[in-house]
Enzyme design. Sequence first.
Site, PDB file in Angstrom:
ATOM      1  CD  GLU A 714      22.298  36.653  37.262  1.00 38.94           C
ATOM      2  OE1 GLU A 714      23.205  35.861  37.568  1.00 38.94           O
ATOM      3  OE2 GLU A 714      22.376  37.433  36.301  1.00 38.94           O
ATOM      4  CB  SER A 720      27.684  37.822  44.032  1.00 40.88           C
ATOM      5  OG  SER A 720      28.987  37.455  43.623  1.00 40.88           O
ATOM      6  CB  ALA A 809      26.409  63.345  25.156  1.00 38.00           C
ATOM      7  CG  ASN A 813      21.294  60.614  18.427  1.00 38.51           C
ATOM      8  OD1 ASN A 813      21.153  59.763  17.564  1.00 38.51           O
ATOM      9  ND2 ASN A 813      20.582  60.619  19.544  1.00 38.51           N
ATOM     10  CB  ILE A 815      29.695  60.951  16.655  1.00 44.16           C
ATOM     11  CG1 ILE A 815      30.933  60.709  15.775  1.00 44.16           C
ATOM     12  CG2 ILE A 815      28.886  59.688  16.729  1.00 44.16           C
ATOM     13  CD1 ILE A 815      31.848  59.659  16.346  1.00 44.16           C
ATOM     14  CE  LYS A 879      33.144  33.252  54.728  1.00 42.31           C
ATOM     15  NZ  LYS A 879      33.541  33.365  56.149  1.00 42.31           N
ATOM     16  CG  HIS A1022      38.676  18.872  51.720  1.00 44.22           C
ATOM     17  ND1 HIS A1022      39.885  18.560  52.289  1.00 44.22           N
ATOM     18  CD2 HIS A1022      37.758  18.768  52.700  1.00 44.22           C
ATOM     19  CE1 HIS A1022      39.720  18.297  53.561  1.00 44.22           C
ATOM     20  NE2 HIS A1022      38.422  18.400  53.850  1.00 44.22           N
ATOM     21  CG  ASN A1026      38.032  14.593  53.771  1.00 40.04           C
ATOM     22  OD1 ASN A1026      39.225  14.662  54.025  1.00 40.04           O
ATOM     23  ND2 ASN A1026      37.142  15.495  54.119  1.00 40.04           N
TER      24      ASN A1026
END
Length: 1073
Positions: A714, A720, A809, A813, A815, A879, A1022, A1026
């Site tokens: 991506e 970003s 780990a 597996n 558990i 920004k 904005h 304007n």
Amino acid sequence: MLSFLTEVTGAIAQTSARRPIQFMVVPALLASIAYLSIIDDYIPEHIKSSSGSSGISYYHPYTSSHYKSQPDLDKWTAIDKEHINDDIYTQANQISVIPLRFRRFQDVVPNVPNAIHISDNEQILIVPTDQIENSLDQLQEITNNGITWKARNNDKLAKYYDYIRYGLNKVQDAIQHAENFDILLIFVAYLGMWYALIKVFVDMRKIGSKFWLAFSTLTSSTFAFLLALLVSNKFLHTKVSLLSLSEGIPFLVSVIGFKHKVSIATIVANSSTASPEDVPHVVGKAVSSHCLSMLRDHLVVIGGLLSCAIYAHHLTGLRNFCILSSLILSFDLILVYTFFSAILGLKVEINRARRTEDLQNALEEEGISSLVAARVAEQSATIEHPNEHNFFKSNNSSIAYFKVIMSLGFFAFHAFWLGSSWLYSTTDGGESFSRFSFLSNIPTLSQDISQQIPIGRKGTVVTILPTIFFMPSGFMVQLEDFIYLVLSKFSSAIRDSIISKFLVFGFALSIVTNVYFLNAARYQVSATHKLIEKEISRPQDSSVTATTTTTATGTTSSGAATSKTIGNNKGLKSVQEIPDNEDESSDEELEIKAPVKVLPLEECVKVLKEGKVKTLSNDEVSSLVVGGKLPLYALEKQLADNKRAVIVRRKAIAKLANAPVLDTNRLPYAHYDYDRVFGACCENVIGYMPLPVGVAGPLIIDEKPYHIPMATTEGCLVASTMRGCKAINAGGGVETVLTRDGMTRGPCVRFPTLKRAGAAKLWIDSEQGQATIKKAFNSTSRFARLQHIQTALAGTSLFIRFRTTTGDAMGMNMISKGVEYSLKYMVEECGWDDMEIVSVSGNYCTDKKPAAINWIEGRGKSIVAAARIPADVVTKVLKSDVDALVELNISKNLVGSAMAGSVGGFNAHAANLVTAVYLACGQDPAQNVESSNCITLMEKDKETGDLNVSVSMPSIEVGTIGGGTILEPQGAMLDLLGVRGPHPTNPGANAQQLAKIVASAVLAAELSLCSALAAGHLVQSHMQHNRSKAPAAGATTTTTPAITDSKASNGSIASNGKDLKRLEEGSVTCIKS
């Protein structure tokens, strides 16, 4: 000068660590020689004289005034053994005295006929010397009131009871005759000494050594003490009395302590796993870093002691002790650079070998085959420590048991034949022997004895024989006899003139052999590296280069040598190899080089039945697969070559699926370590899928910078995230908190009736049930530890959620094996034989599926990450502005997700970062379902106006061993983060840190995307603002900015071109994201 000293001491320590056996054995032998040389100086004379003696003889001349009366003790004279056969003694009356002592384990001691009672448990038997043998035979066993008393040798275990009691009496006597201030001073000194000794063990435990490092530290100081005592006694003739030693050594230990050794050991332990340097350099750096401080402290104390010795030369005891203390400190300094450095070198080797074995065990518990696990563990150790010449290839608990048994055996053997106690004074007679004393085997002639002896006409010679000790016969007596018999036989064998020479020869041969093998191992590793370098730098042979041939169809093919990846000191390099057969070459080239007729299928089947598939060509094996005679999954086993199996499988599937694309290199397969894949990561392998990997960062996480790898297709995701990292770093970085750590598995079981199901639930929820299942579960693994069990009942079905720590780990597996055993244990041992196991996984975990239980209870690692972003950074870097971000987060991440009915999805795109990092670091990408559970919160600091942002992720499921982490590229990315493999001292810490890194990366990406979205919204609002100011006839004016700050509300944004440009840049970032 100082730098020269540092370099010299570092070089000595490096040499010691490089030759550990020599630098451990030589000081040990010297210390043993010193011990044997000085031990006789501190054995009391009366014990020396009694050891192995047949008795002490005294003579009393005849005096008419004392005939048949009490003899005068002052007229008894001891007879030298050289004069025992003189006429004056042989003609005198011969009497033997047999002292008897009964150990008071009974209320009543037996009465020996004709014996004279001295005290409650002491008797003497006076008999003519010519009857002594008969009397001794009768005294071997005495029966009284049904209790049998046996004569004992006092050189066995029971003597230490007397030594301790006598020592306590001596201490008590010394205290009674000492000043109160002196007693207090000595007591404080002993407290300080014991504090220093105990602190060594406590400090060494903190760095991971439970016993041996602390024991080695004390052993080094003990060796220094013995060597100093030897020099002081034998060469300088400044013997220090036992009293001075017992009073002065505690002060010396308290003043000097062991802080330098502990500090050096700490640095070595921390560097042993974190540093890629070889062992000698690690030890050398640690020792040289303490060179100046250690020299300063020791020289200051040595100078003070020598000054005191010079000033107080008339005080012999004080002067001698000061000289001895100076020698102790000097030898201690030398042994730090030699003996102690050698021990540290061995300890580092053992730690690294143990870590490799632990990694292999953890991988095997994760379900990876033992061969793959062993190879991965060995290669991981090579990559982590490329310069290491490790000669410890295995480590077992039996080694530790052996060391403990040998140490205990040595002390036990020595205790049986020590024959003395340093608690005794070196003077004979005195008040201690005014009565019948049994602390020596042969007591001196006392008033009690002399009063019972008649004086003959020619005088009397009395021989006092060694004391006979009696104990009631019982199990302890029989055990003592058995131990004494075994050790006495062993001791006799050692003392034998021939056997002792063989033992010395064997010991020397063992040392030489160990040194030879260690050097051979190092030489083999060095030679291998040199061979690799030679192969890399050698010009390529023309016969190996690719040949270009043109076939009848006009296509071009090239037969190239395979490139095998080999790890060495400088990283991973490519080495050209000549192929052993045509497996690596193309079909066209085979036709030209060596046209071989392909065997028919029937012939190939015969070869298959004979088990010689590997002798067939790739085309012939492929024909077996296409003909259905050989399964795809069996290629690796039949060919015993994982890479060749991939090539054959590609050929076969290209024909079976009519997919000629597999005959090309569009899906790559070469230059990959398939040995790590087979039996661990994937089946029916036909190649590998390259993914671009980017890096975001550095991102400061808990005051430490990290470069975060991300595998993604991506665009703009890494960029970003980079912007978010920059903004977070400007505010000081990310702070993280681990709130929970426990992987879960939720099996489903069923009972015949609801009553039984309810009873089982109540039992599991009880303390007894929890403890029983926990004990059963924990017995299945060295790493998994059950934390809690949660249950839910649905009809007669019972769902049980096991929450477990699994070390580093991910643990599924591990558990699962524990869950299976626990349920089986419930059925067989706990009375729930009517319980039916429906499934080991009943979706109550929940794994790889959205579930509220993971969001609420957590699964894996629960992490909260937070950061403070200054307002000006939000403006300049992101920004955007703080108010816009806060408003957007509420509207989008909170309200919007709630309106959508989301569970754990209160974020912008946490799954993006989770999946990218998972793919790069070898995690299970399917677990991004629950790992991406995240709520992003933003708020404005009321005082500073800064932005406070946090992400809470309750179910991050990661691991640093097992699964895809065993693959080299993914393992390399874990190395980039510094979390590869198991943590050396704190199991689970690496996996926890990886989870914190994931959460921090999510925080950076959330911040960046939300800023872009907020900026885009501001621009849109904005621009509308304007346009509303522009005169437009017939147009409807709309001024509804969705998000405004204080500047926007008064129209200042419109007049600020810089803000407009900033917001436009933010909107572009939004579109890209």
